[in-house]
Motif scaffolding. Structure first.
Motif, PDB file in Angstrom:
ATOM      1  N   THR A  43      -7.465   5.986  -4.996  1.00 45.75           N
ATOM      2  CA  THR A  43      -6.648   7.188  -4.857  1.00 45.75           C
ATOM      3  C   THR A  43      -5.522   7.064  -3.837  1.00 45.75           C
ATOM      4  O   THR A  43      -4.422   7.556  -4.083  1.00 45.75           O
ATOM      5  N   THR A  44      -5.783   6.475  -2.675  1.00 48.06           N
ATOM      6  CA  THR A  44      -4.706   6.262  -1.701  1.00 48.06           C
ATOM      7  C   THR A  44      -5.013   5.016  -0.882  1.00 48.06           C
ATOM      8  O   THR A  44      -6.152   4.558  -0.799  1.00 48.06           O
ATOM      9  N   ALA A  66      -4.139  -0.348  -6.702  1.00 46.81           N
ATOM     10  CA  ALA A  66      -4.052   0.633  -7.788  1.00 46.81           C
ATOM     11  C   ALA A  66      -4.235  -0.044  -9.137  1.00 46.81           C
ATOM     12  O   ALA A  66      -4.883   0.506 -10.041  1.00 46.81           O
ATOM     13  N   ALA A  67      -3.689  -1.247  -9.278  1.00 44.52           N
ATOM     14  CA  ALA A  67      -3.852  -1.987 -10.530  1.00 44.52           C
ATOM     15  C   ALA A  67      -5.290  -2.430 -10.727  1.00 44.52           C
ATOM     16  O   ALA A  67      -5.752  -2.596 -11.867  1.00 44.52           O
ATOM     17  N   THR A 101      -4.208   5.718  -8.636  1.00 44.09           N
ATOM     18  CA  THR A 101      -2.839   6.055  -8.251  1.00 44.09           C
ATOM     19  C   THR A 101      -2.384   5.168  -7.105  1.00 44.09           C
ATOM     20  O   THR A 101      -3.134   4.899  -6.169  1.00 44.09           O
ATOM     21  N   ALA A 102      -1.149   4.704  -7.191  1.00 35.05           N
ATOM     22  CA  ALA A 102      -0.564   3.825  -6.172  1.00 35.05           C
ATOM     23  C   ALA A 102       0.144   4.684  -5.142  1.00 35.05           C
ATOM     24  O   ALA A 102       1.356   4.919  -5.224  1.00 35.05           O
ATOM     25  N   ILE A 103      -0.616   5.173  -4.177  1.00 36.83           N
ATOM     26  CA  ILE A 103      -0.089   6.082  -3.161  1.00 36.83           C
ATOM     27  C   ILE A 103      -0.343   5.479  -1.793  1.00 36.83           C
ATOM     28  O   ILE A 103      -1.482   5.170  -1.440  1.00 36.83           O
ATOM     29  N   LEU A 104       0.719   5.320  -1.020  1.00 41.96           N
ATOM     30  CA  LEU A 104       0.622   4.796   0.339  1.00 41.96           C
ATOM     31  C   LEU A 104       0.893   5.931   1.314  1.00 41.96           C
ATOM     32  O   LEU A 104       1.982   6.506   1.328  1.00 41.96           O
ATOM     33  N   VAL A 105      -0.105   6.274   2.115  1.00 42.76           N
ATOM     34  CA  VAL A 105       0.023   7.360   3.081  1.00 42.76           C
ATOM     35  C   VAL A 105       0.805   6.857   4.302  1.00 42.76           C
ATOM     36  O   VAL A 105       0.483   5.814   4.866  1.00 42.76           O
ATOM     37  N   LEU A 106       1.807   7.628   4.696  1.00 41.54           N
ATOM     38  CA  LEU A 106       2.644   7.281   5.842  1.00 41.54           C
ATOM     39  C   LEU A 106       2.427   8.260   6.984  1.00 41.54           C
ATOM     40  O   LEU A 106       2.587   9.470   6.810  1.00 41.54           O
TER      41      LEU A 106
END
Length: 295
Positions: A62-63, A96-97, A104-109
């Motif tokens: 997810t993240t 994510a792949a 989901t390809a989500i990068l938290v900043l």
């Protein structure tokens, strides 16, 4: 035994003392379908090994937490931070792949705090915007969404100069919503008198990259970073916030992310079980979108 909500994701911070293999195993064994990972445990085993472990677990990804920390002035430290963020983008895309369908390809900043000796909040926020401008092409090429996470104002000096969802959205507005969005985390934004309007705005602008939940109660510990609690154990109106997020059309997984020494001291399977129970009680009743309608 509680059957976990199919939209629940365990953020790895909630079981911080578990290595990657253990975190994946106890999450899957509990019947939870998704997990958010942290960079340090991934790097401990290497990205390729981490991706294989994730694939074998059958969990959705997810993240990826966390990158950012680029509020410093131009110089070697800022260049090193930007380069490290590019590595994090690659990690997020690879994981994510490797995750199950629906990952989901989500990068938290997390933006970073004031540079040492500085009082210039506005300048620091502009350097966040500039850094994201540098990273957005890399994220777009990798198919990764950069999710700016506003943190509670008590962290503004040392951890994150972006303190409200509105500030995060103002920065994100310069970029494609598929590339730059926001992390909506109840712990950090529940206090904001404008929070419901800003959640609605985030939905209109297509900027809700991920929704994270936990709870807040006082007294806070000496280390305020470790003051998160299970959903429903504190004072946050999770029903109203969750309903507001759902009203935007958000229907993806929802992470529980907890930093709490007492919770970390418990056995990881017990923590995952308790997380599923409290999520089911405090969050699930406000969800209207079933798993197969995730957007």
């Amino acid at each position: 035994m509680t059957v976990p909500d199919p939209r629940l994701s365990i953020n790895q911070a909630t079981i911080k003392h578990s290595d990657l293999a253990t975190a994946l195993r106890v999450t899957a064994d509990a019947g939870v379908q998704a997990i958010g990972l942290w960079r340090e445990p991934v790097q401990e085993v290497g990205l390729a090994n981490a991706a294989k472990l994730l694939t074998d677990s059958g969990l959705r990804f997810t993240t990826h937490c966390r990158a950012g920390f680029f509020t410093m002035p131009e110089g070697p430290a800022r260049r090193a931070s930007i380069d490290d963020n590019r590595v994090a983008i690659e990690e997020a895309a690879t994981l994510a792949a490797a995750g199950a369908e629906g990952s989901t390809a989500i990068l938290v900043l997390v933006a970073g705090g004031l540079p040492e000796g500085s009082r210039d909040l506005l300048g620091a926020r502009e350097r966040v915007r500039d850094a994201i401008g540098e990273l957005a092409p890399d994220a777009a090429a990798a198919g990764v969404t950069l999710a700016i996470e506003p943190l509670h104002p008590m962290y503004a000096s040392d951890r994150c100069v972006v303190s409200t969802l509105g500030q995060a959205l103002d920065i994100a507005a310069d970029f494609d919503p598929a590339v730059v969005g926001a992390t909506v985390d109840t712990f950090h934004i529940w206090w904001d008198p404008d929070v419901l309007a800003q959640i609605a705005r985030a939905g209109r602008e297509g900027r809700i990259a991920t929704y994270q939940v936990c709870d807040w109660k006082t007294p806070l510990p000496a280390d305020v970073l470790l003051s998160r609690h299970y959903p429903g154990d504190g004072v946050i109106d999770l029903a109203t916030l969750t309903a507001a997020v759902e009203a935007t059309g958000y229907g993806r997984d929802i992470e529980v992310e907890i930093f709490n020494e007492d919770i970390w001291a418990d056995a990881a399977p017990d923590v995952v079980r308790r997380t599923a129970e409290t999520f089911g009680q405090a969050v699930s009743p406000s969800l209207r979108a079933p798993l197969d309608s995730r957007v």
